[in-house]
Design an enzyme around this catalytic site. Structure first.
Site, mmCIF file in Angstrom:
data_model
loop_
_atom_site.group_PDB
_atom_site.id
_atom_site.type_symbol
_atom_site.label_atom_id
_atom_site.label_comp_id
_atom_site.label_asym_id
_atom_site.label_seq_id
_atom_site.Cartn_x
_atom_site.Cartn_y
_atom_site.Cartn_z
ATOM 1 N N HIS A 85 0.723 -1.377 -0.044
ATOM 2 C CA HIS A 85 -0.144 0.049 0.045
ATOM 3 C C HIS A 85 0.906 1.296 -0.037
ATOM 4 O O HIS A 85 0.276 2.230 0.206
ATOM 5 C CB HIS A 85 -0.675 0.143 1.299
ATOM 6 C CG HIS A 85 -2.283 0.624 0.940
ATOM 7 N ND1 HIS A 85 -3.251 0.170 0.260
ATOM 8 C CD2 HIS A 85 -2.503 1.916 1.276
ATOM 9 C CE1 HIS A 85 -4.260 1.254 0.429
ATOM 10 N NE2 HIS A 85 -3.940 2.008 1.103
ATOM 11 N N ASP A 151 -7.181 4.347 9.222
ATOM 12 C CA ASP A 151 -8.472 4.147 8.574
ATOM 13 C C ASP A 151 -8.832 3.054 7.939
ATOM 14 O O ASP A 151 -9.968 2.230 7.669
ATOM 15 C CB ASP A 151 -8.766 5.559 7.618
ATOM 16 C CG ASP A 151 -8.776 6.868 8.600
ATOM 17 O OD1 ASP A 151 -9.338 6.539 9.603
ATOM 18 O OD2 ASP A 151 -8.650 7.797 8.170
ATOM 19 N N GLU A 264 -12.196 12.822 13.330
ATOM 20 C CA GLU A 264 -11.372 13.299 12.374
ATOM 21 C C GLU A 264 -12.157 14.298 11.554
ATOM 22 O O GLU A 264 -13.151 14.987 12.034
ATOM 23 C CB GLU A 264 -11.459 12.139 11.269
ATOM 24 C CG GLU A 264 -10.424 10.963 11.650
ATOM 25 C CD GLU A 264 -9.895 9.899 10.625
ATOM 26 O OE1 GLU A 264 -10.354 10.338 9.378
ATOM 27 O OE2 GLU A 264 -9.495 8.829 11.034
#
Length: 510
Positions: A85, A151, A264
């Site tokens: 990622h 997240d 957030e």
């Protein structure tokens, strides 16, 4: 299994010459010379760098074998790849060896998590190649949960700990690097070392946030706590950035139990654009929004969540939520909320991943930019970028939310901007492979321009998930921590075998 690999050396023109000698490595796992294409790319889709081979280890002993094997060669490098990622090729090793850490987790004879007694209460020992989503599921079956998350949970434990690991819980518990008490690490010397705050502490703190430069994390002891059952997920909207930041900072500085459990925020376009506008804010398709509520081109969404157990009376949850929301200055009639299970909340991005894979966007390039911006510079950042060059959106989320510096252990390798409060700014661009859109190269150049404007205007910031192409960039990034970082490299990976994709150190010939 005895695996053989030819030596390779580079001439001055960077072509590859094969030497006649061979060296062997004893593996219990497998080595693949052919099906290596997936290890030549990453989520960013901006770079491609083919390895010579991919090793799928069965245990940390295979990782030791690979590193010792590489140290006997003149120029081989080794990269640990989790779920790939990374954005700028950090998990790649050109003409080197990539270790598939997901395979390390699945092939290992050891269980994914092991309960243990930690100094701070409950803890679990977790395989370094495990995905956080799998850790979540196994912990919840025991009524427990790690305290700090990212997240997106389709990331490996070792991968996020090598960077920081941040999300909406960071204001309360710190990043994931602040929520581990012990590591098992295979260093660039090929040594397996157990380290913690009180044992081999130099290695422990250098590896946390160390971008893979000093060792490969094969096990982590992660702090856990009782898991809640349910979550009240809430979004409210602001027209003024100053009011948005004031409320967000108020929430993160309140004592535990007097605020939400997750905080957030993000910037969105004041339009009905399904990706960049109001539809990205609503939590339920039946919820109504009015894009004419404000004349501002961009608006600000504060996203919060409250944990609770199934035994809580609904009126108790409603009362606490109403009390907190009653002290915030968001726009009238812009309250969106839903109740869902704790697991579904933490896996919320998984649904977006499924949809993005179905329409091809997941596999398209992602020229992301992630920053830590000091509170002293965040309003200037908003004026310079959110309200100007980014006001039409970026084809993905523009996250912005505050974090407390006191929740970070500054003995780790992570470097932060100045001030007690700083903001995460994440420009998470998604490009559409089926529509004519801005060239990916132009988006990368825009990211570069944003950084140049920040530098010219004296903004106090640091790159998160940093990427530089030369030593001067890395020296500036680490500042007065650079000499310590170099010292740790010379101690734990003196030949610069590990993590070549970060482009921090050059491989030293044996």
């Amino acid at each position: 299994m005895i695996a053989y690999l030819e030596h390779f050396v580079h001439d001055n023109n960077d072509s590859i010459e094969q030497e006649s000698s061979q060296i062997s490595m004893d593996l219990e796992g497998t080595i693949d010379y052919r099906s290596t294409g997936y290890a030549a790319k990453d989520f960013g889709g901006l770079h491609s760098s083919s390895p010579l081979a991919v090793v799928k280890p069965s245990g940390h002993h295979d990782i030791v074998s690979v590193i010792k094997f590489a140290s006997q060669s003149p120029n081989l490098t080794v990269a640990a790849r989790g779920n790939g990622h990374s954005i700028n090729g950090q998990s790649m090793s050109r003409n080197g060896i990539v270790i598939d850490m997901k395979s390390f987790s699945s092939n290992s004879s050891e269980p994914l998590i092991v309960m243990c007694n930690g100094d701070d209460g409950y803890a679990v020992d977790v395989n370094g190649g495990a995905l956080w989503e799998d850790v979540l599921i196994q912990c919840v079956t025991k009524g427990l949960s790690p305290r700090s998350w990212t997240d997106y949970l389709g990331l490996t434990v070792g991968g996020t700990l090598s960077n920081a690991g941040v999300s909406g819980q960071t204001f309360r518990y710190g990043p994931q690097t602040s929520n581990v008490t012990e590591l098992e690490v295979v260093t660039g010397n090929g040594d397996t070392v157990i380290c913690s705050d009180g044992q081999n502490s130099d290695l422990f703190f250098s590896v946390l946030g160390g971008l893979g430069q000093f060792g490969i994390i094969t096990r982590a002891r992660v702090i856990v706590q009782p898991a809640p059952d349910m979550v009240r997920w809430i979004r409210v909207v602001y027209s003024e950035f100053s009011e948005f930041t004031q409320d967000a900072e108020w929430l993160i500085t309140r004592e535990e139990g007097e605020s939400f459990d997750y905080v957030e925020g993000f910037v969105f376009v004041n339009s009905d654009d399904p990706v960049n506008g109001w539809p990205s804010v609503v939590l339920d398709p039946d919820q109504f929004y009015d894009p004419t509520r404000s004349e501002s081109p961009v608006l600000y969404c504060l996203e919060v969540a409250l944990h609770y157990s199934k035994g809580n009376c609904s009126s108790t949850v409603d009362s606490k939520v109403e009390k907190l929301l009653g002290q915030l200055g968001f726009m009238d009639d812009t309250l969106f909320q839903v109740d869902l299970t704790y697991v579904d909340f933490l896996l919320r991005v998984k649904q977006a991943e499924i949809q993005a894979k179905a329409n091809g966007i997941w596999d398209a390039p992602h020229p992301w930019l992630n920053l830590f911006v000091s509170k002293s510079s965040i309003e200037d950042f908003d004026r310079s970028f959110f309200k100007k060059i980014l006001k039409d959106g970026i084809g993905g989320p523009m996250l912005v939310y505050p974090i407390l510096r006191t929740k970070w252990d500054e003995r780790t390798s992570v470097v932060l901007p100045e001030g007690d409060i700083f903001y995460i700014v994440a420009l998470l661009r998604f490009t559409n492979p089926y529509q004519k859109s801005t060239c990916v190269r132009d988006l990368v150049l825009q990211n570069h321009d944003i950084l140049q404007v920040c530098v010219r205007n004296g903004f106090d910031f640091k790159l998160y998930l940093p990427h530089y192409n030369n030593e001067d960039g890395w020296k500036q990034h680490f500042g007065d921590r650079w000499s310590w970082f170099v010292e740790m490299k010379s101690r734990y990976d003196p030949m610069a075998i590990l993590a070549p994709g970060q482009k921090i150190f050059e491989r030293q010939r044996s």
